[in-house]
Design an enzyme around this catalytic site. Sequence first.
Site, short mmCIF file in Angstrom:
data_model
loop_
_atom_site.label_atom_id
_atom_site.label_comp_id
_atom_site.label_asym_id
_atom_site.label_seq_id
_atom_site.Cartn_x
_atom_site.Cartn_y
_atom_site.Cartn_z
N THR A 94 0.86 -1.18 0.00
CA THR A 94 0.00 0.00 0.00
C THR A 94 0.90 1.23 0.00
O THR A 94 1.62 1.47 0.98
CB THR A 94 -0.91 0.03 1.25
N LYS A 169 -8.08 1.67 -3.18
CA LYS A 169 -7.79 1.26 -1.79
C LYS A 169 -7.91 2.45 -0.83
O LYS A 169 -8.51 2.35 0.24
CB LYS A 169 -6.38 0.65 -1.75
N LYS A 244 -1.74 5.02 8.62
CA LYS A 244 -0.90 5.05 7.41
C LYS A 244 -1.76 5.28 6.17
O LYS A 244 -1.46 6.14 5.33
CB LYS A 244 -0.14 3.73 7.28
P1 NAD Z 1 5.43 -6.32 7.46
O1 NAD Z 1 6.20 -5.24 8.10
O2 NAD Z 1 4.96 -7.49 8.28
O3 NAD Z 1 6.25 -6.92 6.20
C1 NAD Z 1 7.06 -6.16 5.38
C2 NAD Z 1 8.32 -6.98 5.10
O4 NAD Z 1 9.15 -6.28 4.17
C3 NAD Z 1 9.16 -7.22 6.36
O5 NAD Z 1 9.33 -8.61 6.58
C4 NAD Z 1 10.50 -6.53 6.02
O6 NAD Z 1 11.63 -7.20 6.59
C5 NAD Z 1 10.48 -6.61 4.52
N1 NAD Z 1 11.43 -5.71 3.88
C6 NAD Z 1 11.89 -4.49 4.29
N2 NAD Z 1 12.80 -4.02 3.42
C7 NAD Z 1 12.92 -4.94 2.43
C8 NAD Z 1 13.71 -5.02 1.24
N3 NAD Z 1 14.58 -4.04 0.93
N4 NAD Z 1 13.57 -6.10 0.45
C9 NAD Z 1 12.73 -7.10 0.78
N5 NAD Z 1 11.95 -7.08 1.90
C10 NAD Z 1 12.05 -6.01 2.69
O7 NAD Z 1 4.17 -5.60 6.76
P2 NAD Z 1 2.83 -6.29 6.22
O8 NAD Z 1 1.78 -6.22 7.28
O9 NAD Z 1 3.16 -7.59 5.57
O10 NAD Z 1 2.40 -5.21 5.11
C11 NAD Z 1 3.02 -5.14 3.83
C12 NAD Z 1 2.24 -4.15 2.98
O11 NAD Z 1 0.89 -4.57 2.86
C13 NAD Z 1 2.20 -2.73 3.57
O12 NAD Z 1 2.32 -1.81 2.51
C14 NAD Z 1 0.82 -2.68 4.23
O13 NAD Z 1 0.30 -1.36 4.28
C15 NAD Z 1 0.00 -3.54 3.28
N6 NAD Z 1 -1.19 -4.15 3.88
C16 NAD Z 1 -1.13 -4.74 5.11
C17 NAD Z 1 -2.27 -5.33 5.65
C18 NAD Z 1 -2.24 -5.98 7.00
O14 NAD Z 1 -3.32 -6.25 7.55
N7 NAD Z 1 -1.07 -6.27 7.57
C19 NAD Z 1 -3.48 -5.33 4.92
C20 NAD Z 1 -3.50 -4.76 3.65
C21 NAD Z 1 -2.34 -4.17 3.14
#
Ligand code: NAD
EC number: 1.1.1.31
Length: 291
Positions: A94, A169, A244
Amino acid sequence: MMSTIAFLGLGNMGGPMAANLLAAGHAVRGFDPAPASLEVAVSAGATGCDSAADAVRGADVVITMLPNGALVSQVYDEILGTATDGALFIDSSTISVDDARATGERARAAGFAHIDAPVSGGVKGATAGTLAFMVGGSDEEFSRAKEVLEPMAGKIVHCGIPGSGQAAKLCNNMILAVQQIAVGEAFVLAEKLGLSDQALYDVVTGATGNCWALEVNCPVPGPAPSSPANNDFRPGFAAGLMRKDLGLAMDAVESAGTTAPMGAAAAAMYSEFAEDNADKDFSAIIGKLRG
Ligand code: NAD
């Protein structure tokens, strides 16, 4: 057709999404700088890679599921030179509409196909393979992406031009935030007026004020037994993530030169609320409304 998919960002969402792609028979080359996240993906059958640039080698699809737009841009810096010619890039993070358009343009200029494909449905939907994908990109890019998204999806909507997945979204979550606050205000007022929670719920769920924020995510315990209010406001959808998404919505409002007074009020309220309550479900904002 089975693909080789580079999956970058194997966190709360990316981990289970990658597991569903593996279960559908795709080959996954994963990278995440957090060893624990990479390890979970490897135990689900992914090939663990040392860097993003390594993961994209030989992959016909590249999926990013990263915390924010700055990281997506940084990862693109690392992979645009090494990815396979003509690969399809799918960014499910997102991020802002402007960032989605800028990163998409960079990928296309380097000869790749690209869609923005943010999701809703949370970790639950990611695990069950029932996420809703909102896709921005050309017709051709969309039809190419659809087959890859299917094992992770309950619903896939082509929203239009690049950036429109992110736009959809942000608009949805701006509506949701305003509704959750409005529902909270109604319960607080009803309590003061001597109207029971159950009576308000029974009337409004059958009337014109009904919405998901009331019927499913009811912010008081009782009427909807599986809502987070019955469980100490454990998310659900965390207030920190809502903050966010509202920040991104306000960026879009400003960049589009329009106004959204209710959205702006909700953004200000969640910004303050999430300072101390980032990990609570966003319906917990009713506590602030009680004063
Ligand atoms: P998260 O923090 O659990 O996962 C993100 C991952 O990215 C982490 O494991 C981190 O180590 C990794 N990362 C950081 N830098 C990196 C790089 N250079 N290369 C590869 N990986 C890297 O977050 P999440 O909850 O999985 O959310 C991910 C996305 O999805 C966000 O943009 C969030 O807004 C969106 N989202 C989340 C939810 C939810 O309920 N968690 C729902 C819809 C959308």
